[in-house]
Design a protein around this motif. Structure first.
Motif, mmCIF file in Angstrom:
data_model
loop_
_atom_site.group_PDB
_atom_site.id
_atom_site.type_symbol
_atom_site.label_atom_id
_atom_site.label_comp_id
_atom_site.label_asym_id
_atom_site.label_seq_id
_atom_site.Cartn_x
_atom_site.Cartn_y
_atom_site.Cartn_z
ATOM 1 N N PRO A 53 14.999 -11.271 -15.839
ATOM 2 C CA PRO A 53 14.745 -10.573 -14.191
ATOM 3 C C PRO A 53 15.343 -9.516 -14.782
ATOM 4 C CG PRO A 53 16.043 -12.571 -14.286
ATOM 5 C CD PRO A 53 15.986 -12.939 -15.454
ATOM 6 N N ASP A 54 14.936 -8.392 -14.016
ATOM 7 C CA ASP A 54 15.672 -7.405 -14.239
ATOM 8 C C ASP A 54 16.683 -7.101 -12.941
ATOM 9 O OD1 ASP A 54 14.070 -5.454 -16.392
ATOM 10 O OD2 ASP A 54 12.706 -5.783 -14.587
ATOM 11 N N LEU A 55 16.973 -7.396 -12.264
ATOM 12 C CA LEU A 55 17.727 -8.203 -10.518
ATOM 13 C C LEU A 55 17.208 -9.434 -10.222
ATOM 14 C CD1 LEU A 55 19.159 -6.563 -8.987
ATOM 15 C CD2 LEU A 55 17.076 -6.114 -7.267
ATOM 16 N N ILE A 56 18.298 -9.892 -9.839
ATOM 17 C CA ILE A 56 17.845 -11.225 -8.856
ATOM 18 C C ILE A 56 18.732 -10.679 -8.050
ATOM 19 C CG2 ILE A 56 19.129 -13.847 -8.846
ATOM 20 C CD1 ILE A 56 19.342 -13.525 -12.289
ATOM 21 N N LEU A 57 17.633 -11.279 -6.314
ATOM 22 C CA LEU A 57 18.242 -11.545 -4.987
ATOM 23 C C LEU A 57 18.354 -12.557 -5.191
ATOM 24 C CD1 LEU A 57 15.446 -9.294 -3.475
ATOM 25 C CD2 LEU A 57 17.556 -9.029 -4.597
ATOM 26 N N MET A 58 19.983 -13.426 -4.734
ATOM 27 C CA MET A 58 20.893 -14.548 -4.929
ATOM 28 C C MET A 58 20.744 -15.272 -3.703
ATOM 29 S SD MET A 58 21.637 -16.630 -7.212
ATOM 30 C CE MET A 58 21.669 -16.176 -8.514
ATOM 31 N N ASP A 59 20.494 -15.709 -2.974
ATOM 32 C CA ASP A 59 20.646 -17.014 -1.338
ATOM 33 C C ASP A 59 22.048 -17.587 -2.464
ATOM 34 O OD1 ASP A 59 20.869 -17.987 1.025
ATOM 35 O OD2 ASP A 59 19.508 -19.150 0.365
ATOM 36 N N ILE A 60 22.792 -17.328 -0.750
ATOM 37 C CA ILE A 60 24.301 -18.364 -1.263
ATOM 38 C C ILE A 60 24.200 -19.731 -0.960
ATOM 39 C CG2 ILE A 60 26.267 -17.472 -0.748
ATOM 40 C CD1 ILE A 60 25.968 -16.060 -2.292
ATOM 41 N N GLN A 61 23.646 -19.691 -0.039
ATOM 42 C CA GLN A 61 23.193 -20.918 0.291
ATOM 43 C C GLN A 61 21.926 -21.661 -0.211
ATOM 44 O OE1 GLN A 61 24.026 -20.694 5.170
ATOM 45 N NE2 GLN A 61 25.993 -21.297 4.317
ATOM 46 N N LEU A 62 22.410 -22.208 -1.260
ATOM 47 C CA LEU A 62 21.438 -22.749 -2.210
ATOM 48 C C LEU A 62 21.607 -24.826 -2.121
ATOM 49 C CD1 LEU A 62 20.560 -21.045 -5.574
ATOM 50 C CD2 LEU A 62 19.550 -20.859 -3.395
ATOM 51 N N THR A 89 22.660 -12.945 2.138
ATOM 52 C CA THR A 89 23.664 -13.648 2.403
ATOM 53 C C THR A 89 24.004 -13.698 4.506
ATOM 54 O OG1 THR A 89 26.347 -14.433 3.417
ATOM 55 C CG2 THR A 89 25.840 -12.471 2.383
ATOM 56 N N ALA A 90 23.449 -14.572 4.945
ATOM 57 C CA ALA A 90 23.767 -14.806 6.565
ATOM 58 C C ALA A 90 25.207 -14.093 7.096
ATOM 59 C CB ALA A 90 23.292 -15.728 7.295
ATOM 60 N N HIS A 91 26.425 -14.129 6.309
ATOM 61 C CA HIS A 91 28.025 -14.567 5.830
ATOM 62 C C HIS A 91 28.384 -12.814 5.830
ATOM 63 C CE1 HIS A 91 28.167 -18.728 6.432
ATOM 64 N NE2 HIS A 91 27.198 -18.495 5.447
ATOM 65 N N ALA A 92 28.297 -12.249 6.735
ATOM 66 C CA ALA A 92 28.375 -10.930 7.631
ATOM 67 C C ALA A 92 29.931 -10.894 7.103
ATOM 68 C CB ALA A 92 27.609 -10.107 8.326
ATOM 69 N N ASP A 96 33.302 -12.946 3.401
ATOM 70 C CA ASP A 96 32.262 -13.358 2.398
ATOM 71 C C ASP A 96 32.249 -12.710 1.478
ATOM 72 O OD1 ASP A 96 32.153 -15.948 4.246
ATOM 73 O OD2 ASP A 96 31.169 -14.928 5.742
ATOM 74 N N GLN A 97 31.302 -10.837 1.721
ATOM 75 C CA GLN A 97 30.946 -10.160 0.781
ATOM 76 C C GLN A 97 31.953 -10.066 -0.165
ATOM 77 O OE1 GLN A 97 30.681 -7.250 3.477
ATOM 78 N NE2 GLN A 97 28.960 -7.626 4.612
ATOM 79 N N GLN A 98 33.454 -10.332 0.031
ATOM 80 C CA GLN A 98 34.192 -10.556 -1.079
ATOM 81 C C GLN A 98 34.219 -11.391 -1.815
ATOM 82 O OE1 GLN A 98 36.274 -7.057 -1.751
ATOM 83 N NE2 GLN A 98 35.802 -8.281 -3.649
ATOM 84 N N CYS A 105 28.541 -10.659 -8.456
ATOM 85 C CA CYS A 105 27.436 -9.913 -7.481
ATOM 86 C C CYS A 105 27.629 -8.633 -7.899
ATOM 87 C CB CYS A 105 27.097 -9.987 -5.822
ATOM 88 S SG CYS A 105 26.333 -12.611 -6.304
ATOM 89 N N VAL A 106 26.594 -7.784 -7.450
ATOM 90 C CA VAL A 106 26.644 -6.138 -7.790
ATOM 91 C C VAL A 106 27.025 -5.608 -6.368
ATOM 92 C CG1 VAL A 106 26.365 -5.958 -10.017
ATOM 93 C CG2 VAL A 106 24.553 -5.165 -8.701
ATOM 94 N N GLY A 107 26.583 -6.974 -5.151
ATOM 95 C CA GLY A 107 26.445 -5.869 -3.710
ATOM 96 C C GLY A 107 25.052 -7.375 -2.939
ATOM 97 N N TYR A 108 25.783 -7.049 -2.559
ATOM 98 C CA TYR A 108 24.616 -8.417 -0.998
ATOM 99 C C TYR A 108 23.984 -6.943 -0.016
ATOM 100 C CZ TYR A 108 29.055 -6.292 1.825
ATOM 101 O OH TYR A 108 29.301 -5.080 2.006
ATOM 102 N N ILE A 109 23.094 -8.192 0.606
ATOM 103 C CA ILE A 109 22.147 -7.572 1.528
ATOM 104 C C ILE A 109 22.322 -8.501 2.894
ATOM 105 C CG2 ILE A 109 19.596 -7.338 1.835
ATOM 106 C CD1 ILE A 109 19.262 -6.418 -0.979
ATOM 107 N N THR A 110 22.919 -8.472 3.901
ATOM 108 C CA THR A 110 23.240 -9.532 4.710
ATOM 109 C C THR A 110 21.355 -9.656 5.706
ATOM 110 O OG1 THR A 110 23.210 -7.615 5.948
ATOM 111 C CG2 THR A 110 25.048 -8.715 4.897
ATOM 112 N N LYS A 111 21.431 -11.079 6.119
ATOM 113 C CA LYS A 111 20.109 -11.662 6.045
ATOM 114 C C LYS A 111 20.283 -12.077 8.463
ATOM 115 C CE LYS A 111 19.833 -15.407 3.381
ATOM 116 N NZ LYS A 111 19.393 -16.834 3.054
#
Length: 130
Positions: A53-62, A89-92, A96-98, A105-111
């Motif tokens: 893939p060119d990018l992976i969106l990774m759920d933290i809680q699998l 991540t649901a953890h904002a 958690d981001q650190q 991870c290159v960054g994060y998107i919160t849920k």
């Protein structure tokens, strides 16, 4: 014209929640991306083996191996280390981001994520880290 440059980016979505899977896939394919959606770390590894893939969106809680462990494993492998991984991540909390950034991870998107912003967020990560 370079066909490779015009090819839509492949986004691997590693998310175990079926509703989130469908939503992310619908938003990203609607924005012109190609998506592969899996629900676990073993499925993610198999998918990456089939097509990088060119990018992976990774759920933290699998279930089983969590997303941060999988990210560390990918970053430790020279064959997959350069694939940018973005934590979902649901953890904002900043701590958690650190943890996500420390895992590679290159960054994060919160849920819950904003479906209007998601395509632009993905594009930004691809431009900056792809």
């Amino acid at each position: 014209m370079n066909d490779e440059a015009d090819k839509p980016a492949l986004i691997l979505v590693v998310e175990d929640n079926p509703a989130n899977q469908m939503l992310i896939e619908a938003v990203l394919t609607g924005a012109g991306y190609i998506t592969a959606v899996v629900g676990s770390a073993p499925e993610a590894l198999e998918s990456i083996g089939d097509r990088r893939p060119d990018l992976i969106l990774m759920d933290i809680q699998l279930p089983g191996m969590d997303g941060l462990s999988l990210t560390r494993r990918l970053k430790a492998d020279p064959g997959t280390a350069s694939i940018p991984v973005v934590a979902l991540t649901a953890h904002a909390l900043a701590s958690d981001q650190q943890l996500s950034l420390d895992a590679g991870c290159v960054g994060y998107i919160t849920k819950p994520f904003d479906t209007r912003l998601l395509p632009d967020q993905v594009a930004g990560f691809l431009i900056n880290h792809g």
